[in-house]
Design an enzyme around this catalytic site. Sequence first.
Site, short mmCIF file in Angstrom:
data_model
loop_
_atom_site.label_atom_id
_atom_site.label_comp_id
_atom_site.label_asym_id
_atom_site.label_seq_id
_atom_site.Cartn_x
_atom_site.Cartn_y
_atom_site.Cartn_z
N LYS A 173 46.97 24.69 31.47
CA LYS A 173 45.32 24.60 30.98
C LYS A 173 44.99 25.05 29.83
O LYS A 173 44.12 25.01 29.55
CB LYS A 173 45.38 26.22 31.67
CG LYS A 173 43.74 26.73 31.48
CD LYS A 173 42.46 25.95 32.34
CE LYS A 173 41.77 26.96 31.75
NZ LYS A 173 39.86 25.89 32.47
N LYS A 241 38.25 34.47 25.15
CA LYS A 241 39.77 35.08 25.40
C LYS A 241 40.75 33.81 25.40
O LYS A 241 41.73 34.16 25.46
CB LYS A 241 39.12 35.38 26.23
CG LYS A 241 40.59 35.50 27.88
CD LYS A 241 40.15 35.92 29.45
CE LYS A 241 39.79 35.08 30.82
NZ LYS A 241 40.05 33.20 30.67
P1 NAP Z 1 33.80 35.72 37.23
O1 NAP Z 1 32.24 34.97 37.47
O2 NAP Z 1 33.00 36.77 35.58
O3 NAP Z 1 35.07 36.29 37.96
C1 NAP Z 1 35.57 36.89 37.87
C2 NAP Z 1 35.80 37.33 39.02
O4 NAP Z 1 36.80 38.77 38.65
C3 NAP Z 1 34.94 38.99 39.29
O5 NAP Z 1 34.06 38.72 40.22
C4 NAP Z 1 35.32 40.10 38.71
O6 NAP Z 1 34.71 41.40 39.19
C5 NAP Z 1 36.93 40.14 39.24
N1 NAP Z 1 37.48 40.69 38.53
C6 NAP Z 1 37.76 40.55 37.27
N2 NAP Z 1 39.13 41.89 36.91
C7 NAP Z 1 39.37 42.05 37.49
C8 NAP Z 1 40.20 43.54 38.62
N3 NAP Z 1 41.03 44.11 37.64
N4 NAP Z 1 40.10 43.55 39.31
C9 NAP Z 1 39.79 42.82 40.48
N5 NAP Z 1 38.77 41.97 40.40
C10 NAP Z 1 38.41 41.81 38.61
O7 NAP Z 1 34.64 34.80 36.31
P2 NAP Z 1 34.71 33.31 36.65
O8 NAP Z 1 33.78 32.43 35.50
O9 NAP Z 1 34.78 33.15 37.80
O10 NAP Z 1 36.42 33.28 35.90
C11 NAP Z 1 36.85 33.62 36.22
C12 NAP Z 1 38.71 32.99 36.26
O11 NAP Z 1 38.63 31.45 35.80
C13 NAP Z 1 38.81 33.10 34.67
O12 NAP Z 1 40.22 33.22 34.55
C14 NAP Z 1 38.59 32.08 33.69
O13 NAP Z 1 38.90 32.12 32.71
C15 NAP Z 1 38.73 30.65 34.31
N6 NAP Z 1 38.17 29.88 34.74
C16 NAP Z 1 36.21 29.68 34.90
C17 NAP Z 1 35.98 28.58 34.80
C18 NAP Z 1 34.32 28.87 34.95
O14 NAP Z 1 33.62 27.37 34.48
N7 NAP Z 1 33.58 29.64 34.89
C19 NAP Z 1 36.34 27.23 34.60
C20 NAP Z 1 37.74 27.53 34.94
C21 NAP Z 1 38.45 28.47 34.75
P3 NAP Z 1 33.09 42.23 38.54
O15 NAP Z 1 32.05 40.94 39.90
O16 NAP Z 1 33.63 43.65 39.96
O17 NAP Z 1 33.64 42.30 36.87
#
Ligand code: NAP
Length: 295
Positions: A173, A241
């Site tokens: 990744k 990040k």
């Molecule tokens: P996001 O929309 O910010 O979702 C992350 C979720 O995790 C949020 O709902 C957050 O809760 C929750 N969270 C974070 N820390 C937490 C904790 N300590 N305890 C409980 N819940 C927690 O982000 P995302 O885009 O879905 O990304 C999630 C992961 O996938 C990341 O590692 C990112 O790098 C990876 N990723 C993202 C993409 C993309 O295109 N978006 C693609 C591939 C990989 P809250 O809503 O309460 O903050």
Amino acid sequence: MKVGFIGLGIMGRPMALNLLKGGFELTVWARRPEQMRPLADAGAKTAANPAELAGAVDLAISMVADAPDVEQVMLGEKGIASVGAAGKRGLIAVDMSTILPAAARDIGERLAARGIDFLDAPVSGGEVGAVAGTLSVMVGGSAAAFASAGPVFACMGKNIVHVGGSGAGQVAKAANQIMTGVGVLTVAEALNFAARNGVDPAKVREALLGGFAYSKILENHGQRMLDRNFKPGFKAWMHQKDMNIVMRSAHELGLCLPAAAATAQMFNAMVGAGLGEEDSIAVLKLLEHLSGGEG
Ligand code: NAP
């Protein structure tokens, strides 16, 4: 197999919905209860905390943000590992967030000490791939756990690769993020270059799509840049990040990654400029600003 899903954000919510559509009995947990409602409406059970979730499932997935978050939901108070019998039952814990490979290996070892098998299984393909169930899934961990988790991954992704032992999925990744990070920056540079030369960037994109410069990033993100649609998608602070993960690994190994380093600086500047919550394609705005305005 009963499945649990923790973290229902941009990626986690559609991934969890695809597990329901695939016929899995699903239990979800999110730290903000309102995030669980769409999943509950679609038929998922809800848990009060990760420990309760772990007690109800055979395989527990986290899709949160960074390593401290994964550590918290896996090994913290009321975390997955705090279910005493989880290891004895053969629970498999799967983290699909993007975190430092060394952190994934460490979490895997600490879970193994409690009898819980761990897979690092980060994804690529963005929100579009999460909704369509066409993500690329890069998996590190034991072959036995990978085989058990196979049908679960198949509901969320198309290209599912067992890359190697613990942490290997996160290494893949990080390599992916070098290419997508640099790719987003170069597409933004090319479109800004065209515009500032007085040439229609939409026509330049169209021409480039047929040649060696073709990429999914030019096709999808390039169009969103032209539409000036900076709604995330993938938040700039998340991409920062990921480039930090890449640069930390490079530092530890003494690796030269000049293109990734320049990209990391741009994402740092995006966060500093207040663009952290916008999609990382808003790097175009930063380039325009540094170059004297929109073309
Ligand atoms: P996001 O929309 O910010 O979702 C992350 C979720 O995790 C949020 O709902 C957050 O809760 C929750 N969270 C974070 N820390 C937490 C904790 N300590 N305890 C409980 N819940 C927690 O982000 P995302 O885009 O879905 O990304 C999630 C992961 O996938 C990341 O590692 C990112 O790098 C990876 N990723 C993202 C993409 C993309 O295109 N978006 C693609 C591939 C990989 P809250 O809503 O309460 O903050």
